[in-house]
Motif scaffolding. Structure first.
Motif, PDB file in Angstrom:
ATOM      1  N   GLU A   5       0.842  -1.178   0.000  1.00 27.75           N
ATOM      2  CA  GLU A   5       0.000   0.000   0.000  1.00 27.75           C
ATOM      3  C   GLU A   5       0.892   1.248   0.000  1.00 27.75           C
ATOM      4  OE1 GLU A   5      -3.577  -0.061  -0.232  1.00 27.75           O
ATOM      5  OE2 GLU A   5      -2.739  -1.978  -0.913  1.00 27.75           O
ATOM      6  N   THR A   7       1.036   5.753  -0.235  1.00 25.74           N
ATOM      7  CA  THR A   7       0.355   7.044  -0.175  1.00 25.74           C
ATOM      8  C   THR A   7       1.254   8.090  -0.809  1.00 25.74           C
ATOM      9  OG1 THR A   7       1.228   7.529   2.041  1.00 25.74           O
ATOM     10  CG2 THR A   7      -0.956   6.508   1.901  1.00 25.74           C
ATOM     11  N   ALA A  17      -4.175   7.537  -2.190  1.00 26.94           N
ATOM     12  CA  ALA A  17      -3.891   6.165  -1.785  1.00 26.94           C
ATOM     13  C   ALA A  17      -3.795   5.264  -3.003  1.00 26.94           C
ATOM     14  CB  ALA A  17      -4.989   5.666  -0.845  1.00 26.94           C
ATOM     15  N   ASP A  42     -11.414   4.224  -9.407  1.00 32.15           N
ATOM     16  CA  ASP A  42     -10.455   3.775  -8.404  1.00 32.15           C
ATOM     17  C   ASP A  42      -9.214   3.194  -9.071  1.00 32.15           C
ATOM     18  OD1 ASP A  42     -11.151   1.261  -9.340  1.00 32.15           O
ATOM     19  OD2 ASP A  42     -12.115   0.613  -7.485  1.00 32.15           O
ATOM     20  N   ASP A  67      -6.144   5.457  -6.363  1.00 36.55           N
ATOM     21  CA  ASP A  67      -7.516   5.940  -6.405  1.00 36.55           C
ATOM     22  C   ASP A  67      -7.508   7.433  -6.737  1.00 36.55           C
ATOM     23  OD1 ASP A  67      -8.343   3.427  -5.441  1.00 36.55           O
ATOM     24  OD2 ASP A  67      -8.245   4.100  -3.350  1.00 36.55           O
ATOM     25  N   GLY A  72     -12.263   5.680  -3.040  1.00 37.89           N
ATOM     26  CA  GLY A  72     -11.537   4.719  -2.226  1.00 37.89           C
ATOM     27  C   GLY A  72     -10.950   5.382  -0.990  1.00 37.89           C
ATOM     28  N   ALA A  73      -9.632   5.255  -0.840  1.00 43.54           N
ATOM     29  CA  ALA A  73      -8.966   5.793   0.344  1.00 43.54           C
ATOM     30  C   ALA A  73      -8.297   7.144   0.089  1.00 43.54           C
ATOM     31  CB  ALA A  73      -7.930   4.787   0.849  1.00 43.54           C
ATOM     32  N   SER A  74      -8.506   7.738  -1.060  1.00 39.95           N
ATOM     33  CA  SER A  74      -7.888   9.027  -1.380  1.00 39.95           C
ATOM     34  C   SER A  74      -8.737  10.184  -0.875  1.00 39.95           C
ATOM     35  CB  SER A  74      -7.684   9.183  -2.895  1.00 39.95           C
ATOM     36  OG  SER A  74      -6.657   8.336  -3.356  1.00 39.95           O
TER      37      SER A  74
END
Length: 303
Positions: A5, A7, A17, A42, A67, A72-74
């Protein structure tokens, strides 16, 4: 295969992310950053990217993708990121991924709207190669007008209605370009004389921004012209198109690539029968030769 993963922090502080997928072969032969297409996409671009990623990993090529903003996680919102800002986000993401694989040759892959993004990011990201996957060589206005006319024709409307709807779309696109605020545009779209044409555009799945956020976003990208980015290409560029693409004007786009990109850097492939996703229409099967062309290009230009 393994995954990490990641960032990345954009220039305005938004955190993005993503993932980095590593092949069993170490060190990887190359690194490809995949940029998704339009809308809230994504890191997998729905179901399009995973099979392409698997094919790249199988021959020793690492893959990363993120993303989009607000997906998503952004953090942030994709509706605030025009083509240039997306190119900045992509540049930040590639820098982080390169930090994980120092010395690995790295390049960009952009699908559809992502094709404009990777062209804009080619120079600032110092990419070593670029791939556009159904990436238009024309402006979003020209591309959407092409798609809209084709989809209207497929509806089988009376000619008068088809012409009326196409003209309404053109007027709407010009309204976007000239900075008309959403409130005024809403009044324009609410005019009863345009109701039939707008209904026909909706049936044709035409791009008609009906919220303030979408209107403002569309206004920032409608006239983006990839010409300067194409002229500035100084690394190998592969333009992949499907011969049956009904969303991008393939012939016009390919001609523009050939006209503007220095010939020593350009490779073009129009694959017969391929749709906008380079798949056989109505299936999730890639058109014959697609994955081979993609892999061959990456390996040839990172040897």
């Amino acid at each position: 295969m393994s995954a990490r993963e990641l960032t990345a922090v954009a220039t305005d502080g938004v955190t993005l992310a993503g993932s980095l997928w590593l092949p069993d072969e170490r060190p990887p032969r190359a690194l490809v950053l995949m940029q998704p297409g339009s809308g809230p996409s994504d890191r997998d671009n729905d179901v399009l990217f995973p099979p392409i990623r698997e094919a790249l990993l199988a021959v020793g090529i690492a893959v990363t993708s993120f993303d989009k903003r607000g997906v998503g996680a952004s953090g942030g919102s994709w509706l605030t990121a025009d083509i240039e800002r997306q190119a900045g986000d992509l540049t930040a993401a590639l820098s982080v991924a390169r930090g994980e694989l120092p010395g690995t040759p790295a390049g960009l892959f952009g699908h559809s709207q992502g094709g404009w993004v990777v062209l804009a990011a080619a120079a600032p990201s110092h990419a070593e190669f670029v791939i556009t996957n159904s990436g238009p060589g024309v402006t979003p206005r020209t591309q959407e007008a092409f798609a809209t006319r084709g989809h209207l024709a497929a509806l089988g409307l009376e000619l008068e209605r088809e012409v009326e709807a196409a003209a309404t779309f053109d007027e709407l696109a010009f309204t976007l370009s000239d900075g008309t605020p959403f409130a005024e545009a809403s009044e324009w779209m609410a005019d009863p004389s345009r109701r039939r044409a707008l209904d026909d555009l909706a049936a044709a799945n035409a791009f008609v921004p009906t919220t303030r956020e979408l209107w403002d976003f569309a206004a920032t990208i409608v006239d983006f012209d990839p010409a300067d980015a194409l002229r500035g290409i100084r690394v190998p560029l592969l333009g992949l198109f499907g011969g049956a693409d009904d969303i991008v004007p393939v012939d016009e786009s390919a001609d523009r690539f050939a006209e503007l990109v220095p010939p020593e850097f350009l490779s073009l492939a129009v694959l017969a029968g391929g749709d906008h996703r380079l798949q056989l229409p109505g299936t999730e099967t890639f058109v014959p030769g697609y994955l081979d062309a993609l892999i061959s290009f990456v390996l040839t230009h990172t040897h």
